[in-house]
Structure formats: structure tokens, C-alpha cells
Enzyme design. Sequence first.
Site, PDB file in Angstrom:
ATOM      1  N   TYR A   1      -3.035 -10.208  45.065  1.00 45.36           N
ATOM      2  CA  TYR A   1      -4.255  -9.903  45.765  1.00 45.36           C
ATOM      3  C   TYR A   1      -4.627 -10.847  46.948  1.00 45.36           C
ATOM      4  CZ  TYR A   1      -7.020 -13.751  43.559  1.00 45.36           C
ATOM      5  OH  TYR A   1      -7.093 -14.929  43.273  1.00 45.36           O
TER       6      TYR A   1
ATOM      7  N   ARG B   1       1.225 -14.188  53.389  1.00 44.96           N
ATOM      8  CA  ARG B   1       1.079 -14.693  51.915  1.00 44.96           C
ATOM      9  C   ARG B   1       1.234 -13.467  51.244  1.00 44.96           C
ATOM     10  NH1 ARG B   1      -3.777 -18.333  49.820  1.00 44.96           N
ATOM     11  NH2 ARG B   1      -4.752 -16.379  49.745  1.00 44.96           N
TER      12      ARG B   1
ATOM     13  N   LYS C   1       0.095 -15.247  44.429  1.00 46.41           N
ATOM     14  CA  LYS C   1      -1.473 -15.057  44.228  1.00 46.41           C
ATOM     15  C   LYS C   1      -1.640 -13.711  43.183  1.00 46.41           C
ATOM     16  CE  LYS C   1      -5.840 -14.822  46.744  1.00 46.41           C
ATOM     17  NZ  LYS C   1      -6.507 -15.982  46.159  1.00 46.41           N
TER      18      LYS C   1
ATOM     19  N   GLU D   1      -5.655 -28.402  41.312  1.00 52.56           N
ATOM     20  CA  GLU D   1      -6.467 -27.520  42.359  1.00 52.56           C
ATOM     21  C   GLU D   1      -7.777 -26.981  41.521  1.00 52.56           C
ATOM     22  OE1 GLU D   1      -4.650 -23.809  43.855  1.00 52.56           O
ATOM     23  OE2 GLU D   1      -3.875 -23.682  41.843  1.00 52.56           O
TER      24      GLU D   1
ATOM     25  N   LEU E   1      -1.834 -22.901  44.511  1.00 49.98           N
ATOM     26  CA  LEU E   1      -1.846 -21.645  45.633  1.00 49.98           C
ATOM     27  C   LEU E   1      -1.780 -22.354  47.048  1.00 49.98           C
ATOM     28  CD1 LEU E   1      -1.903 -18.427  45.801  1.00 49.98           C
ATOM     29  CD2 LEU E   1      -4.271 -18.817  46.489  1.00 49.98           C
TER      30      LEU E   1
HETATM   31  N1  PLP Z   1      -6.391 -21.909  44.646  1.00 48.42           N
HETATM   32  C1  PLP Z   1      -6.540 -20.792  43.933  1.00 48.42           C
HETATM   33  C2  PLP Z   1      -6.023 -21.150  42.533  1.00 48.42           C
HETATM   34  C3  PLP Z   1      -7.307 -19.799  44.464  1.00 48.42           C
HETATM   35  O1  PLP Z   1      -7.795 -18.872  43.626  1.00 48.42           O
HETATM   36  C4  PLP Z   1      -7.846 -19.856  46.002  1.00 48.42           C
HETATM   37  C5  PLP Z   1      -8.433 -18.666  46.539  1.00 48.42           C
HETATM   38  O2  PLP Z   1      -8.617 -17.845  45.850  1.00 48.42           O
HETATM   39  C6  PLP Z   1      -7.352 -20.733  46.715  1.00 48.42           C
HETATM   40  C7  PLP Z   1      -6.649 -22.074  46.238  1.00 48.42           C
HETATM   41  C8  PLP Z   1      -7.879 -21.034  48.097  1.00 48.42           C
HETATM   42  O3  PLP Z   1      -6.881 -20.023  48.969  1.00 48.42           O
HETATM   43  P1  PLP Z   1      -7.357 -19.530  50.197  1.00 48.42           P
HETATM   44  O4  PLP Z   1      -7.880 -20.893  51.239  1.00 48.42           O
HETATM   45  O5  PLP Z   1      -6.123 -18.994  50.859  1.00 48.42           O
HETATM   46  O6  PLP Z   1      -8.547 -18.553  49.851  1.00 48.42           O
END
Ligand code: PLP
Length: 286
Positions: A33, A52, A150, A182, A206
Amino acid sequence: MSRTVYVNGEYLPEEEATVSIFDRGFLMADGVYEVTSVLGGKLIDFPGHAARLERSLNELEMAVPMSTEELLEVHRELVARNGIDEGLVYLQITRGNPGDRDFAFPPADTKPTVVLFTQSKPGLAANPVAQVGIKVISIPDIRWGRRDIKTVQLLYPSMAKMAAKKAHVDDAWFVEDGFVTEGTSNNVYIVKGGKIVTRDLSNDILHGITRAAVVRFAREAQMEVEERPFTIEEAQGADEAFFTSASAFVLPVVEIDGKAVGTGTPGPVAARLRELYLEESLKAAV
Ligand code: PLP
């Protein structure tokens, strides 16, 4: 009011949109997603999210069902049809419906399921939380080893969010081998002596699209950024902490496991980065 959503090439009222019970996303969490934010009716960081998405699909040997241009068109159409000024576009692609349940991947020509819908969030950019910050707890990171993909396997992050709720805080930071990976749905940072520290990219986290932009804007503004792991203790002793994600942009973290970070109030670095991110990403919005 009913939204218009997108399912496999069709724009439908949300009540009429359906996916098979044999869909691999439903039975196996076999899907990926993206979440792209919308400000002023425009998509923020769209090229990053599209890139991504393609990487996630490739890593799982899933076909890329449409070009970036076609994907952009669907995003824009949904934003327009639903009159979204501030909010999000959620996109999910699964390995489709093989017609039965089986652990093995279905034949490569099985049509993927493509679903997109919008969420209206008026006031997203002017979020009052930016003025007060959030509190977090730490929790063991027991997710799988490919967090760089993701996927829609979000059960443990959901459980972590519930643990945070039970502890009367806003979010949880995952810890593995003594180091913070994270947040439940965001990348995390600390600031000490003006230097920004955030975990380096690997399969452990991620690769946030907002992270990439914020790190770039920080460096362009002559701020020092060090990419390395840090512990909860180091974060508790930092001057500031904050997190980034597509739906929250940059938000301060003022308490970790009951200990105030710095003064216990949002700091200037997070505030400056939020401002920079909103300013610069709006300029590039499509
Ligand atoms: N880390 C995780 C586990 C996430 O689920 C997300 C976003 O959903 C992020 C980091 C942040 O990523 P982004 O800045 O691309 O939204």
C-alpha cells in the site's frame, strides 16, 4: 456522504465496491500500500510514493499493474470527484483473486486487485498537535525482517498502537537489539546539540518518503544529519525528538516512557523542519 472509490478500473460509490473473499490481500495479507497526502487539492511527494510502490511490488514479485502516469490520473480523479482539499489518498494493490486459498503464489497472469480511496482531513497542515507534541512508549519490535517493503501486514503495529492507547499516550516506538527502529507508522529522530540523528536505511525500517525529503531539506538548510541507530536512553536525554510520515508530516515527541525529552515541549528544530517540509513539498505538489 458516500465517497467515490476506485476498484480495478472502475469508479464506484463506496457501498458498491467489493473485493473477492479469495483475494490474497484478505486471506494472506499479500499486498502492498501507499498513503499520499493532499494539501490544497494537490498530491504531496507523489513521485516518491509511486517509486516506493514499484519497489515494494518488485520485491514481492508482483506485477506493476499500471504506469505512474495512470496511477497519478486515478489519484487526481479521486481527489477531484471527492472534493478533497486536505486529506489522504490510500492505495492498495494485492496479488489478486486466484479463486481459492493456497499458500503458493497464483499464476503470474492472475490479475492484481487495485483499490484506492480518499480520506478527507480538513486542518491537516494546521494540526494543533504540532504545538504540543505527542507522548510515546517503547515496545519490542517483533515484526518481520522486511520492513522496507510497505505491506498490509499491519497487525503488530495495530497492537502497538493499542498498547500506547492503554498507556494513555499517542504512539509507540519499536526497539530491537537495544536500538529504536521506528514508530508504529512513522520514522523517528532525535536532536542533540543541533545535530539530527535518525536510523540509517536498511531492511529494518520503512524508507519513509517524508524522511527522504526532510533529511534533504535539513541538509540543504545546513543542518547536520547523522544516520545511525540510537537507544531509548539516548532519546530521553536528547534536546528534542520528532517523527515524520506522509499523513503527519513532522510532529514533535515530548515524552518517551514517562520521561520528558528536553524541556518537555516542542523544540525549534522540529518546528523549523515542519515549516520547511510543508513549504517545499507544497511547491512540488502535483
Ligand atoms: N515507518 C512505518 C512503519 C510506516 O508505516 C510509515 C508510514 O506509514 C513510515 C515509516 C513513514 O513513511 P512515509 O513518510 O513514506 O509515510
